[in-house]
Design an enzyme around this catalytic site. Sequence first.
Site, PDB file in Angstrom:
ATOM      1  N   CYS A   7       1.056  -1.643  -0.020  1.00 25.01           N
ATOM      2  CA  CYS A   7      -0.372   0.037  -0.070  1.00 25.01           C
ATOM      3  C   CYS A   7       1.519   1.207   0.040  1.00 25.01           C
ATOM      4  O   CYS A   7       0.356   2.695  -0.449  1.00 25.01           O
ATOM      5  CB  CYS A   7      -0.886   0.079   1.155  1.00 25.01           C
ATOM      6  SG  CYS A   7      -2.516  -0.879   1.241  1.00 25.01           S
ATOM      7  N   HIS A  46      -6.903  -2.639  -1.166  1.00 20.77           N
ATOM      8  CA  HIS A  46      -5.398  -4.162   0.079  1.00 20.77           C
ATOM      9  C   HIS A  46      -6.586  -5.533  -0.410  1.00 20.77           C
ATOM     10  O   HIS A  46      -7.637  -5.258   0.537  1.00 20.77           O
ATOM     11  CB  HIS A  46      -5.386  -2.988   1.203  1.00 20.77           C
ATOM     12  CG  HIS A  46      -4.789  -3.978   2.219  1.00 20.77           C
ATOM     13  ND1 HIS A  46      -3.217  -4.210   1.811  1.00 20.77           N
ATOM     14  CD2 HIS A  46      -5.340  -4.906   2.711  1.00 20.77           C
ATOM     15  CE1 HIS A  46      -3.586  -5.105   3.001  1.00 20.77           C
ATOM     16  NE2 HIS A  46      -4.360  -5.819   3.521  1.00 20.77           N
ATOM     17  N   ASN A  86       1.125 -16.547  -3.977  1.00 22.26           N
ATOM     18  CA  ASN A  86       1.556 -17.355  -2.554  1.00 22.26           C
ATOM     19  C   ASN A  86       0.685 -17.038  -1.427  1.00 22.26           C
ATOM     20  O   ASN A  86       0.258 -15.388  -1.925  1.00 22.26           O
ATOM     21  CB  ASN A  86       2.928 -16.959  -2.250  1.00 22.26           C
ATOM     22  CG  ASN A  86       4.262 -17.446  -3.334  1.00 22.26           C
ATOM     23  OD1 ASN A  86       3.882 -18.878  -4.514  1.00 22.26           O
ATOM     24  ND2 ASN A  86       5.752 -16.255  -3.648  1.00 22.26           N
ATOM     25  N   HIS A  97      -0.292  -8.193   1.128  1.00 23.50           N
ATOM     26  CA  HIS A  97      -0.691  -7.754  -0.062  1.00 23.50           C
ATOM     27  C   HIS A  97      -0.789  -8.546  -1.297  1.00 23.50           C
ATOM     28  O   HIS A  97       0.186  -9.050  -1.783  1.00 23.50           O
ATOM     29  CB  HIS A  97      -0.286  -6.313   0.515  1.00 23.50           C
ATOM     30  CG  HIS A  97      -1.153  -5.347  -1.004  1.00 23.50           C
ATOM     31  ND1 HIS A  97      -1.281  -4.028  -0.700  1.00 23.50           N
ATOM     32  CD2 HIS A  97      -1.442  -5.760  -2.020  1.00 23.50           C
ATOM     33  CE1 HIS A  97      -2.738  -3.546  -1.845  1.00 23.50           C
ATOM     34  NE2 HIS A  97      -2.026  -4.491  -2.312  1.00 23.50           N
ATOM     35  N   HIS A  99      -0.518 -10.183  -4.360  1.00 20.21           N
ATOM     36  CA  HIS A  99       0.850  -9.522  -5.398  1.00 20.21           C
ATOM     37  C   HIS A  99       0.746 -10.844  -6.453  1.00 20.21           C
ATOM     38  O   HIS A  99       0.712 -11.414  -6.377  1.00 20.21           O
ATOM     39  CB  HIS A  99       1.979  -8.828  -5.052  1.00 20.21           C
ATOM     40  CG  HIS A  99       2.611  -9.874  -4.773  1.00 20.21           C
ATOM     41  ND1 HIS A  99       1.960  -9.938  -2.962  1.00 20.21           N
ATOM     42  CD2 HIS A  99       3.194 -10.940  -4.098  1.00 20.21           C
ATOM     43  CE1 HIS A  99       2.972 -10.777  -1.750  1.00 20.21           C
ATOM     44  NE2 HIS A  99       3.594 -11.922  -3.266  1.00 20.21           N
ATOM     45  N   HIS A 101       3.123 -12.664  -9.047  1.00 20.42           N
ATOM     46  CA  HIS A 101       5.149 -12.554  -9.079  1.00 20.42           C
ATOM     47  C   HIS A 101       4.922 -13.065 -10.965  1.00 20.42           C
ATOM     48  O   HIS A 101       3.865 -13.552 -10.877  1.00 20.42           O
ATOM     49  CB  HIS A 101       5.452 -13.373  -8.884  1.00 20.42           C
ATOM     50  CG  HIS A 101       5.659 -13.638  -7.414  1.00 20.42           C
ATOM     51  ND1 HIS A 101       7.155 -13.748  -7.037  1.00 20.42           N
ATOM     52  CD2 HIS A 101       4.985 -13.947  -6.283  1.00 20.42           C
ATOM     53  CE1 HIS A 101       6.957 -12.970  -5.723  1.00 20.42           C
ATOM     54  NE2 HIS A 101       5.903 -13.349  -4.900  1.00 20.42           N
TER      55      HIS A 101
HETATM   56  P1  AMP Z   1       5.840 -13.546  -1.394  1.00 16.84           P
HETATM   57  O1  AMP Z   1       7.204 -13.462  -0.905  1.00 16.84           O
HETATM   58  O2  AMP Z   1       4.767 -13.608  -2.518  1.00 16.84           O
HETATM   59  O3  AMP Z   1       5.409 -12.523  -0.594  1.00 16.84           O
HETATM   60  O4  AMP Z   1       6.593 -12.206  -2.458  1.00 16.84           O
HETATM   61  C1  AMP Z   1       6.927 -10.344  -2.140  1.00 16.84           C
HETATM   62  C2  AMP Z   1       8.289 -10.362  -2.714  1.00 16.84           C
HETATM   63  O5  AMP Z   1       8.080  -8.610  -2.714  1.00 16.84           O
HETATM   64  C3  AMP Z   1       9.534 -10.597  -2.652  1.00 16.84           C
HETATM   65  O6  AMP Z   1       9.986 -11.204  -3.916  1.00 16.84           O
HETATM   66  C4  AMP Z   1      10.248  -9.453  -2.278  1.00 16.84           C
HETATM   67  O7  AMP Z   1      11.611  -9.702  -2.404  1.00 16.84           O
HETATM   68  C5  AMP Z   1       9.349  -8.565  -3.074  1.00 16.84           C
HETATM   69  N1  AMP Z   1       9.672  -6.899  -2.808  1.00 16.84           N
HETATM   70  C6  AMP Z   1      10.439  -6.662  -1.120  1.00 16.84           C
HETATM   71  N2  AMP Z   1      10.224  -5.911  -0.683  1.00 16.84           N
HETATM   72  C7  AMP Z   1       9.660  -4.915  -2.129  1.00 16.84           C
HETATM   73  C8  AMP Z   1       9.960  -3.702  -2.657  1.00 16.84           C
HETATM   74  N3  AMP Z   1      10.352  -2.554  -1.245  1.00 16.84           N
HETATM   75  N4  AMP Z   1      10.249  -3.415  -3.442  1.00 16.84           N
HETATM   76  C9  AMP Z   1      10.474  -4.059  -4.330  1.00 16.84           C
HETATM   77  N5  AMP Z   1       9.710  -5.926  -4.614  1.00 16.84           N
HETATM   78  C10 AMP Z   1       9.812  -6.252  -2.851  1.00 16.84           C
HETATM   79 ZN    ZN Z   2      -1.871  -2.847   1.314  1.00 20.06          ZN
END
Ligand code: AMP
Ligand code: ZN
Length: 112
Positions: A7, A46, A86, A97, A99, A101
């Site tokens: 967020c 969110h 995930n 949050h 997301h 990949h």
């Molecule tokens: P997950 O493990 O599926 O929750 O993925 C979270 C992802 O967010 C990981 O691949 C991290 O490398 C990525 N991540 C964490 N902090 C940041 C950030 N500030 N900017 C870009 N990616 C991030």
């Molecule tokens: Zn969020």
Amino acid sequence: MEDCLFCKIIAGEIPSSKVYEDDLCYAFYDISPLAPTHFLVVPKVHLASAADVTDETAPVVGHIYAVIARLARELGFAEGYRVVTNVGALAGQTVRHLHFHVLSGKELGSFN
Ligand code: AMP
Ligand code: ZN
């Protein structure tokens, strides 16, 4: 949502390397890439994870997949890519949050 990393990224309070943005979603490069192309697409609303998607919020997920398909063509990796989300710590979710990949640019192997 307060204290949510993504967020804060969406709001511009934490810097990110933007790939794409519209009214519903935001895409930015992963800070620890696992493939030559690795970015994340997040809904601006969110939702903690895909487990929180309801009939009401499902359209944003379809929109995100349409955005990913368009970005794949525009950025030149439409030949092959992987989309992963995930759910929960057991599955490796570290940011609560929703997301997606998007990974491409190398042989990703079969998923099992
Ligand atoms: P997950 O493990 O599926 O929750 O993925 C979270 C992802 O967010 C990981 O691949 C991290 O490398 C990525 N991540 C964490 N902090 C940041 C950030 N500030 N900017 C870009 N990616 C991030
Ligand atoms: Zn969020």
